[in-house]
Design an enzyme around this catalytic site. Structure first.
Site, PDB file in Angstrom:
ATOM      1  N   ASN A  88       0.817  -1.209   0.000  1.00  0.00           N
ATOM      2  CA  ASN A  88       0.000   0.000   0.000  1.00  0.00           C
ATOM      3  C   ASN A  88       0.855   1.266   0.000  1.00  0.00           C
ATOM      4  OD1 ASN A  88      -3.111  -0.487   0.193  1.00  0.00           O
ATOM      5  ND2 ASN A  88      -2.135  -2.160   1.314  1.00  0.00           N
ATOM      6  N   HIS A  99      23.925  -0.897   8.776  1.00  0.00           N
ATOM      7  CA  HIS A  99      25.262  -0.323   8.890  1.00  0.00           C
ATOM      8  C   HIS A  99      25.989  -0.910  10.107  1.00  0.00           C
ATOM      9  CE1 HIS A  99      25.081   2.905   5.887  1.00  0.00           C
ATOM     10  NE2 HIS A  99      23.810   3.063   6.231  1.00  0.00           N
ATOM     11  N   LYS A 137       6.484  -8.119  20.467  1.00  0.00           N
ATOM     12  CA  LYS A 137       6.349  -9.374  21.211  1.00  0.00           C
ATOM     13  C   LYS A 137       5.051 -10.062  20.806  1.00  0.00           C
ATOM     14  CE  LYS A 137       8.857  -7.626  25.233  1.00  0.00           C
ATOM     15  NZ  LYS A 137       8.790  -7.352  26.697  1.00  0.00           N
TER      16      LYS A 137
END
Length: 203
Positions: free
Chosen positions: A97, A128, A194
């Protein structure tokens, strides 16, 4: 004042591409050639392959250098203002979307069939280094890749980091940040995300 209904229809489809598959016959007469032109031009300019009956908004930004291909299965949708940088492989009936940002890094992103990615989702298959020996922008970029299973729903403004596998049939809640693998059928929420439920418990 002349009203350009067709231009407005194109705008609507660009931000709500699922409507492309419900068009009346009179609209298909201009919409199908319009999409054919957009997709043909993309395939000529970039290393992109597009399956049957797909929709790509003209305001979407797809980039795929040789070796960083974008492969779309059948009936995939990419909405306006999305940034898509290969390598990325989509199965069939994948929806991305508006306003999403996906970068496959070196290892790539794989998205399974029938997965839905809501607006403004960020998926980056690279990272990085963070050593103090040099500035972050000067450090080597690592890429492990990201795999998203089939029939996954990734909610609006969620983020998925490099190296993660998201199991099939799972749900990623709005705003969730996925930093670890997600088991199939899990419902994930929070930052870092979680498990808060199991989709199989839903009627």
């Amino acid at each position: 004042m002349q009203v350009d209904y067709q231009a407005q229809h194109k705008q609507r489809l660009a931000y709500m591409p699922w409507l492309y598959y419900t068009l009346k016959e009179k609209h298909k007469q201009w919409a199908l050639p319009w999409q054919t032109q957009i997709q043909s031009q993309l395939c000529a300019l970039e290393t992109i392959s597009i399956g049957q009956n797909c929709f790509v908004a003209p305001q979407a930004h797809l980039f795929a250098e040789p070796g960083r291909d974008i492969k779309m299965g059948d009936q995939c949708m990419i909405a306006a203002d999305s940034f898509i940088h290969g390598p990325i492989t989509m199965g069939n009936e994948v929806a991305i979307n508006h306003g999403c940002s996906l970068d496959g890094g070196r290892a790539g992103i794989v998205i399974g069939d029938k997965t839905r990615i809501a607006n403004n989702v960020t998926i980056y298959a690279f990272n990085h280094g963070m050593s103090m020996q040099q500035s972050i922008y000067q450090q080597k970029v690592n890429s492990l890749g990201i795999t998203i299973g089939i029939d996954v729903w990734v909610g609006a403004q969620a983020g998925i980091v490099d190296g993660v596998t998201i199991g099939s049939h799972s749900v990623i809640a709005m705003g969730a940040i996925i930093t670890k693998d997600v088991e199939p059928y899990a419902i994930m929420a929070g930052n870092p995300a979680k498990k808060v439920g199991d989709r199989r418990d839903k009627s």
